[in-house]
Design an enzyme around this catalytic site. Structure first.
Site: not given
Ligand code: PMP
Length: 412
Positions: A206, A209, A232, A370
């Site tokens: 993932d 970040q 991002k 989250c």
């Molecule tokens: N993985 C990580 C580590 C994140 O920080 C985020 C966004 N906060 C996501 C996944 C999800 O990204 P998105 O909301 O743009 O789909």
């Protein structure tokens, strides 16, 4: 030329002039935007490219029967090629999705339903965003596979010995974050991948970040999947990327079905196109893809090497300045971390801190980010998070520190 450019320091003043939102004020104070881990602001280059495209170049893509449609398709595929080059992949390995979240859901649903069965194991880490937990939990419940968790130590690093212990012939996929959105920890994704491959497991990284902060080389990492979101990376929302190794993508059934992803449809049977088209059902977000292509070119012009170096200076200054605030507790102190600082301040609720800072035009995030299992790991319900981008300044951080000092005074 680019090597020479990379050696020059970042001209932050000039960069800031290219981000219109940085010029606005909030509650009569100049905006200090420190929530870059949630979303990046957009440079004029991206905004203007999308506007120009929508004004005069807009058409749907991949239908190809008239000139403006052909030109739009060309621009669209050019953006895919630029994104692919940006992460050292082939264009055919880049699938456009609606975001990192959808990219992970796509892999969990398509790859997971086909390849997971009872007794198999899926490894995630204790520092994952919910987007890299819940889709795996769902597919495990459906297939009978088991979700197992790599622990995190007190500094916020993965416990690699435990990872080695958890890995085994039952492990079918390892899904971990490259950079933690709470701790800023940069995980050793090459080692993680090599170890997983040693057991015959697939690897999903993932990169939501990581992508704005460092040069990502998916071939170098050798992961099977790498996901991130456009917004991002200073591009538009509603768009994400799933990188998948060509042979792995080819082995996967469609996730969402409909137009654009088929070869031939009859009422008896449908055959599907190859990846990436197989995973891009329906009309894609054309303008957003053009915008992401521009964002990638913009970042390359600025130089990721210089961004990394400057953000490291911001982080060091931030840690030094904030550590002098009475009652502060940093959550995430791993060496070499990315420019994300999470903290608590005595018993003051993070939401109160965020509200107080907002009165001074300072935008930071408070909450569980989250990542509730990670909050549980550190025994806190929430943290305040300040996350820096290359357009932030030392003065931004000084304003944050000043605001926090005031908060401490008011609440003590
Ligand atoms: N993985 C990580 C580590 C994140 O920080 C985020 C966004 N906060 C996501 C996944 C999800 O990204 P998105 O909301 O743009 O789909």
């Amino acid at each position: 030329m680019s090597v020479i450019m990379e050696k020059e320091a970042l001209d932050v003043k000039k960069i800031r002039a290219g981000f219109p939102e940085l010029l606005r004020s909030v509650n009569a104070y100049p905006l200090v935007y420190l929530d870059n881990a949630a979303t990046g602001l957009k440079p004029s280059a991206v905004i203007e490219r999308m506007r120009a495209f929508d004004m005069l170049e807009y058409a749907t893509v991949r239908r190809g029967s008239y000139k403006i449609g052909e030109e739009a398709t060309e621009q669209f595929e050019l953006a895919r090629a630029d994104v692919a080059r940006f992460i050292n992949a082939n264009p055919g390995e880049v699938v456009f999705t609606s975001g990192a979240t959808q990219s992970i859901n796509l892999v969990a649903s398509s790859w997971g339903r086909k390849f997971l069965k009872e007794g198999d194991e899926v490894l995630v880490s204790a520092m994952e965003h919910h987007a890299n937990i819940v889709p795996w939990q769902m597919v495990c419940a459906e297939t009978g596979a088991k979700l197992r968790v790599i622990p995190v130590d007190d500094t916020g690093e993965l416990v690699m010995d435990e990872y080695a212990r958890l890995l085994g012939p039952r492990t079918k996929i390892v899904a971990v974050t490259h950079v933690s959105n709470v701790l800023g920890t940069v995980n050793p994704v090459r080692d993680i991948t090599a170890m997983a491959h040693g057991e015959g497991a697939r690897v999903l990284i993932d990169g939501a970040q990581a992508i704005p902060h460092m040069k990502v080389d998916v071939r170098g990492i050798d992961c099977d999947f790498y996901v991130f979101s456009s917004h991002k990376l200073y591009g538009p929302t509603g768009l994400g990327v799933l990188y998948g190794k060509a042979d792995v993508l080819e082995s996967m059934p469609p996730y969402v079905t409909g137009g654009d992803m088929i070869e031939r449809v009859t009422f008896e049977k449908t055959t599907f196109r190859k990846a990436p088209a197989r995973f891009e059902a329906g009309t894609p977000p054309v303008t957003q893809v053009i915008g992401l292509g521009e964002a990638v070119r913009y970042i390359q012009r600025v130089g990721l090497g210089r961004i990394e170096e400057y953000e490291r200076e911001l982080l060091e200054y931030g840690e030094r300045t904030l550590s002098a605030i009475p009652g502060i507790r940093f959550i995430g102190t791993a060496p070499g971390k990315a420019s994300i600082i999470s903290f608590t301040l005595g018993d003051i609720h993070p939401h109160d801190i965020v509200t107080a800072l907002d009165h001074h035009g300072v935008a930071v995030r408070g909450g569980h980010h989250c990542a509730q299992p990670l909050m549980d790991r550190f025994g806190v319900p929430a943290t305040v998070r300040a996350s820096f981008a290359f357009y932030n300044t030392f003065a931004d951080i000084a304003t944050l520190a000043e605001g926090l000092r005031e908060v401490v005074e008011v609440f003590s």
